[in-house]
Design a protein around this motif. Structure first.
Motif, PDB file in Angstrom:
ATOM      1  N   THR A  95      -4.723   0.583  -0.247  1.00  0.00           N
ATOM      2  CA  THR A  95      -4.739  -0.880  -0.341  1.00  0.00           C
ATOM      3  C   THR A  95      -4.341  -1.287  -1.755  1.00  0.00           C
ATOM      4  OG1 THR A  95      -6.977  -1.302  -1.189  1.00  0.00           O
ATOM      5  CG2 THR A  95      -6.766  -0.829   1.170  1.00  0.00           C
ATOM      6  N   ASP A  96      -4.008  -2.551  -1.934  1.00  0.00           N
ATOM      7  CA  ASP A  96      -3.795  -3.073  -3.288  1.00  0.00           C
ATOM      8  C   ASP A  96      -5.161  -3.403  -3.895  1.00  0.00           C
ATOM      9  OD1 ASP A  96      -4.697  -5.492  -2.288  1.00  0.00           O
ATOM     10  OD2 ASP A  96      -2.718  -6.436  -2.254  1.00  0.00           O
ATOM     11  N   PRO A  97      -5.251  -3.892  -5.114  1.00  0.00           N
ATOM     12  CA  PRO A  97      -6.551  -4.153  -5.752  1.00  0.00           C
ATOM     13  C   PRO A  97      -7.434  -5.149  -4.991  1.00  0.00           C
ATOM     14  CG  PRO A  97      -4.821  -4.147  -7.396  1.00  0.00           C
ATOM     15  CD  PRO A  97      -4.136  -4.097  -6.064  1.00  0.00           C
ATOM     16  N   THR A  98      -6.832  -5.988  -4.152  1.00  0.00           N
ATOM     17  CA  THR A  98      -7.612  -6.996  -3.430  1.00  0.00           C
ATOM     18  C   THR A  98      -8.143  -6.485  -2.096  1.00  0.00           C
ATOM     19  OG1 THR A  98      -5.721  -7.947  -2.226  1.00  0.00           O
ATOM     20  CG2 THR A  98      -6.166  -8.777  -4.469  1.00  0.00           C
ATOM     21  N   GLY A  99      -7.734  -5.270  -1.692  1.00  0.00           N
ATOM     22  CA  GLY A  99      -8.167  -4.727  -0.416  1.00  0.00           C
ATOM     23  C   GLY A  99      -7.169  -4.914   0.703  1.00  0.00           C
ATOM     24  N   TYR A 100      -5.985  -5.385   0.383  1.00  0.00           N
ATOM     25  CA  TYR A 100      -4.933  -5.572   1.378  1.00  0.00           C
ATOM     26  C   TYR A 100      -4.314  -4.210   1.692  1.00  0.00           C
ATOM     27  CZ  TYR A 100      -0.870  -7.680   3.711  1.00  0.00           C
ATOM     28  OH  TYR A 100       0.077  -8.051   4.626  1.00  0.00           O
ATOM     29  N   ASP A 125      -5.574  -7.480   5.738  1.00  0.00           N
ATOM     30  CA  ASP A 125      -6.941  -7.511   5.208  1.00  0.00           C
ATOM     31  C   ASP A 125      -7.993  -7.083   6.218  1.00  0.00           C
ATOM     32  OD1 ASP A 125      -5.904 -10.428   3.521  1.00  0.00           O
ATOM     33  OD2 ASP A 125      -6.377  -8.519   2.553  1.00  0.00           O
ATOM     34  N   GLN A 148     -16.436  -4.866   0.507  1.00  0.00           N
ATOM     35  CA  GLN A 148     -16.327  -5.953  -0.456  1.00  0.00           C
ATOM     36  C   GLN A 148     -17.084  -5.618  -1.739  1.00  0.00           C
ATOM     37  OE1 GLN A 148     -14.317  -8.736   0.029  1.00  0.00           O
ATOM     38  NE2 GLN A 148     -14.695  -8.868  -2.195  1.00  0.00           N
ATOM     39  N   LEU A 197     -14.843  -3.402  -3.734  1.00  0.00           N
ATOM     40  CA  LEU A 197     -13.751  -4.179  -4.322  1.00  0.00           C
ATOM     41  C   LEU A 197     -14.232  -4.981  -5.521  1.00  0.00           C
ATOM     42  CD1 LEU A 197     -11.952  -5.528  -1.113  1.00  0.00           C
ATOM     43  CD2 LEU A 197     -11.171  -3.693  -2.636  1.00  0.00           C
ATOM     44  N   ASP A 198     -15.447  -5.507  -5.444  1.00  0.00           N
ATOM     45  CA  ASP A 198     -15.983  -6.334  -6.530  1.00  0.00           C
ATOM     46  C   ASP A 198     -16.411  -5.508  -7.736  1.00  0.00           C
ATOM     47  OD1 ASP A 198     -15.608  -8.546  -4.939  1.00  0.00           O
ATOM     48  OD2 ASP A 198     -17.689  -8.621  -4.246  1.00  0.00           O
ATOM     49  N   ARG A 213      -7.591  -0.906 -15.381  1.00  0.00           N
ATOM     50  CA  ARG A 213      -7.510  -1.861 -14.288  1.00  0.00           C
ATOM     51  C   ARG A 213      -7.160  -1.141 -12.982  1.00  0.00           C
ATOM     52  NH1 ARG A 213      -4.721  -4.633 -18.497  1.00  0.00           N
ATOM     53  NH2 ARG A 213      -2.783  -3.720 -17.678  1.00  0.00           N
ATOM     54  N   LYS A 228      -4.757   0.270  -7.201  1.00  0.00           N
ATOM     55  CA  LYS A 228      -4.770   0.465  -5.757  1.00  0.00           C
ATOM     56  C   LYS A 228      -6.031   1.243  -5.381  1.00  0.00           C
ATOM     57  CE  LYS A 228      -0.997   2.743  -5.009  1.00  0.00           C
ATOM     58  NZ  LYS A 228       0.031   3.537  -4.279  1.00  0.00           N
TER      59      LYS A 228
END
Length: 291
Positions: free
Chosen positions: A27-32, A54, A74, A77-78, A112, A115
Motif C-alpha cells: 500500500t502507499d503511506p495512506t493505506g491505499y 482502500d 488504522q 497507519l497512524d 518517513r 509504503k
C-alpha cells in the motif's frame, strides 16, 4: 577495488512475491492498496484492477472480523507500528479461511513511511486445531465446575497446579494461595501431617491410586469431612505425568455413621445391663427357692 553489493530490483521483488506461499500486497503511506500478487488473485478471484483501493480487501473479510481488522490497520497507519492480526478471508468459492495478516512499513532516509509491505499467511488448519482444543478445554472446565466434588490436578511430583471452581468456592481461597503444596493450609492441624506423609508416599512410590479421609476448612471456618481420591495419568512409556483427584464431602454420612455407632454402643450397653439385671434376678430367684 571491491564491487558494490547489488541492490534488489523491482524484478527481484516481483519474483520473490510470486514465489512465497503467502498472499502478498503493498500500500502507499495512506493505506491505499497498490499491488497484490498472483496468489491473492487465485484465492480471491479478483483481478488486480478490481483489488486495488482502500476498502475492497476489508469487504472480503468475515463480517464479524471487519471492524476489528479495520481498527487495527488504522492504528498501524497512524502510528507506524507493526501490523499483525488474525482474520477470516473469503475465497472465490465462497468459504472463509483463517489468515495471519502482517505488514511492515518501508521508510526513506528521513524516516518517513513510503509504503507498507504486507502478507496474509493461511493458518486455517492450525486455527481449527486451536479452536477445537479451546472447545475441549471449555467443555472440561464446564464439566469440572459442574460436578459436586472439589477437583484438582497435580504434576508428577504432587505439586497441585489446578483446582475447579468448587474448591475455591468452598475454601474461599485463590489459585495463588493454594497452588503447589499450599493446600495444607486448609487441612485440619490434627490431620495434615498424616495426610501429607501418605500422599507423598503415594507420589514417591508411584501408586496406582491414592485415597484418604480427612477434614477440610470451609471459608467460614467450619471443618467438613471429605473422601479424597486420586489416580495417576501415565505417558506411553508408563511414567506418571500428573495426578487427577477429587474430594467428596462425606460429612453427613460420617455423622450418620457416628450416630449409628453410638446407637449400637448404647444398644450393646443396654443389652449388657439388661443381661446383668436378668442374671441378678435369676440369682435372687434361686436364692429365694433355696430358702
Amino acid at each position: 577495488m571491491a564491487s558494490a553489493t547489488p541492490r534488489p530490483t523491482p524484478a527481484d521483488f516481483s519474483f520473490l512475491a510470486e514465489l512465497i506461499p503467502q498472499l502478498v500486497w503493498t500500500t502507499d503511506p495512506t493505506g491505499y492498496h497498490t499491488y497484490f500478487n498472483q496468489r491473492w488473485i487465485d484465492y480471491t478471484g479478483y483481478a488486480l484492477e478490481d483489488s486495488v483501493g482502500d476498502e475492497m480487501w476489508n469487504n472480503l473479510l468475515y463480517p464479524e472480523d471487519r471492524q476489528r481488522a479495520s481498527k487495527r490497520w488504522q492504528h498501524s497507519l497512524d502510528t507506524g507500528e507493526f501490523y499483525e492480526i488474525e482474520y477470516r478471508f473469503k475465497s472465490k468459492e465462497g468459504d472463509y479461511r483463517w489468515f495471519l495478516g502482517q505488514a511492515l512499513p518501508v521508510r526513506d532516509e528521513a524516516g518517513r513511511i513510503t509504503k507498507w509491505f504486507g502478507t496474509c499467511t493461511d493458518i486455517h488448519d492450525q486455527k481449527m486445531q486451536e479452536l477445537a482444543l479451546r472447545k475441549r478445554e471449555q467443555d472440561f472446565t464446564t464439566l469440572a465446575d459442574t460436578i459436586p466434588q472439589l477437583a484438582w490436578m497435580a504434576d508428577e511430583a504432587g505439586s497441585i497446579f489446578w483446582y475447579n471452581q468448587r474448591w475455591f468456592d468452598f475454601t474461599g481461597t485463590t489459585l495463588e494461595q493454594m497452588q503447589g503444596w499450599n493446600w495444607q493450609k486448609v487441612h485440619h492441624p490434627e490431620h495434615v501431617e498424616r495426610v501429607t506423609a501418605y500422599f507423598r508416599k503415594a507420589i514417591t512410590e508411584g501408586h496406582d491410586a491414592w485415597e484418604d479421609t480427612f477434614p477440610l476448612r470451609r471459608h467460614d471456618g467450619e471443618y467438613r469431612w471429605f473422601l479424597s481420591r486420586a489416580l495417576p495419568i501415565r505417558n506411553e512409556a508408563g511414567h506418571i505425568v500428573r495426578w487427577c483427584g477429587t474430594n467428596t464431602d462425606i460429612t453427613d454420612q460420617k455423622e450418620l455413621q457416628e450416630q449409628l455407632e453410638r446407637a449400637y454402643s448404647d444398644l450393646e450397653a443396654k443389652i449388657m445391663f439388661r443381661t446383668l439385671d436378668l442374671e441378678r434376678e435369676l440369682q435372687q430367684l434361686r436364692q429365694h427357692k433355696g430358702a
